[in-house]
Design a protein around this motif. Structure first.
Motif, PDB file in Angstrom:
ATOM      1  N   THR A 176      33.895  13.937  13.774  1.00 18.01           N
ATOM      2  CA  THR A 176      34.534  14.583  14.923  1.00 18.01           C
ATOM      3  C   THR A 176      35.957  15.013  14.592  1.00 18.01           C
ATOM      4  O   THR A 176      36.393  16.117  14.949  1.00 18.01           O
ATOM      5  N   SER A 177      36.685  14.148  13.879  1.00 17.20           N
ATOM      6  CA  SER A 177      38.063  14.482  13.513  1.00 17.20           C
ATOM      7  C   SER A 177      38.118  15.685  12.577  1.00 17.20           C
ATOM      8  O   SER A 177      38.979  16.566  12.725  1.00 17.20           O
ATOM      9  N   THR A 182      35.936   5.320  21.549  1.00 19.57           N
ATOM     10  CA  THR A 182      36.901   5.557  20.483  1.00 19.57           C
ATOM     11  C   THR A 182      38.156   4.716  20.644  1.00 19.57           C
ATOM     12  O   THR A 182      38.952   4.627  19.716  1.00 19.57           O
ATOM     13  N   LEU A 237      35.024  21.083  23.856  1.00 23.49           N
ATOM     14  CA  LEU A 237      34.311  19.809  23.910  1.00 23.49           C
ATOM     15  C   LEU A 237      33.641  19.601  25.261  1.00 23.49           C
ATOM     16  O   LEU A 237      32.514  19.095  25.343  1.00 23.49           O
ATOM     17  N   ALA A 244      30.858   8.898  12.636  1.00 30.41           N
ATOM     18  CA  ALA A 244      30.851   9.896  13.704  1.00 30.41           C
ATOM     19  C   ALA A 244      32.276  10.297  14.092  1.00 30.41           C
ATOM     20  O   ALA A 244      32.559  11.472  14.352  1.00 30.41           O
ATOM     21  N   GLN A 245      33.179   9.325  14.115  1.00 31.33           N
ATOM     22  CA  GLN A 245      34.565   9.642  14.457  1.00 31.33           C
ATOM     23  C   GLN A 245      35.233  10.464  13.360  1.00 31.33           C
ATOM     24  O   GLN A 245      36.008  11.381  13.644  1.00 31.33           O
ATOM     25  N   VAL A 279      35.900  18.117  12.377  1.00 31.03           N
ATOM     26  CA  VAL A 279      35.548  19.315  13.150  1.00 31.03           C
ATOM     27  C   VAL A 279      36.723  19.774  14.007  1.00 31.03           C
ATOM     28  O   VAL A 279      37.051  20.975  14.064  1.00 31.03           O
ATOM     29  N   LEU A 280      37.392  18.827  14.663  1.00 30.48           N
ATOM     30  CA  LEU A 280      38.538  19.178  15.508  1.00 30.48           C
ATOM     31  C   LEU A 280      39.685  19.737  14.679  1.00 30.48           C
ATOM     32  O   LEU A 280      40.379  20.677  15.111  1.00 30.48           O
ATOM     33  N   MET A 289      33.416   9.029  24.986  1.00 32.53           N
ATOM     34  CA  MET A 289      34.809   9.092  24.554  1.00 32.53           C
ATOM     35  C   MET A 289      35.519   7.744  24.669  1.00 32.53           C
ATOM     36  O   MET A 289      36.428   7.449  23.907  1.00 32.53           O
TER      37      MET A 289
END
Length: 219
Positions: free
Chosen positions: A44-45, A32, A75, A40-41, A47-48, A29
């Motif tokens: 992740t964004s 970031t 998470l 990847a970020q 998915v969140l 983490m």
């Protein structure tokens, strides 16, 4: 043999390193804050954001704080499930001390808030709509028991599913070393399939824990 088999789930065997494994997600983490946005970020964004939209459908648009809480819980459980799949790393979510510590305080806070702020709705929730009058005392007792065992079932479900896959992998690993090459190949193939299944279980159990906690909060 059974002592050696279950010693994998004993956190006292190497107390410091076992419990410090829960802090390993912080290593991922921190990047970031100083790296440029990567794929990847962005993944992740997305998915969140999808999880936030789904939680908003269950909780309503005015529950941003609860959404952040349950997504952070998702998470945390997901990272610990994945970290536990690496060799010689203790799976913290397979221990009831961790799962109960996650489930009981959140469940208790939801229950206390409901009884303090919405007492009449909480009392009405104990008796389902359309229940005959003679059955109302029994339904109240059943609803109270079902509400009390919710954090226990939530914790045991997560811990039991994580333990079961690890035990199967350990048992198969013990069987292949003393057999012929053909049986060893079959065992290795079965372990690869089980490992893929364990990755799926790690995601599914995190999602189930988050969804059930959200449903308990929405009630």
């Amino acid at each position: 043999m059974m002592t050696n088999l279950f010693s994998v789930f004993d956190p006292t065997s190497s107390f410091l390193s076992n419990w410090l494994s829960m802090l390993t997600p912080l290593l991922f983490m921190v990047m970031t804050f100083w790296l440029l946005p990567s794929r990847a970020q962005f993944l992740t964004s997305s998915v969140l954001n999808s999880l936030n939209r789904e939680m908003s459908l269950l909780m309503g648009t005015a529950s941003i704080g609860t959404n952040i809480l349950v997504i952070a819980l998702f998470l945390f459980i997901l990272f610990n499930n994945f970290v536990g799949l690496f060799p010689y790393i203790f799976t913290a979510t397979s221990h009831l001390a961790i799962t109960l510590s996650l489930a009981v305080p959140l469940w208790a806070s939801f229950v206390i808030y409901a009884w303090a702020k919405q007492t009449l709705s909480a009392l009405a929730h104990l008796v389902p709509l359309g229940t005959p009058a003679p059955l109302m005392p029994f339904m109240v007792l059943i609803e109270i028991i079902s509400n009390l065992i919710r954090p226990i079932t939530l914790s045991v479900r997560l811990a039991a599913n994580m333990i079961a896959g690890h035990l199967l992998l350990t048992l198969l690993g013990d069987q292949g070393t003393m057999e012929s090459i053909y049986i060893t190949m079959v065992v290795v193939f079965a372990q690869v399939i089980l490992l893929i299944l364990e990755f799926s279980v790690a995601v599914i159990q995190s999602y189930v824990f988050m969804t059930l906690m959200t449903l308990y909060a929405s009630e």
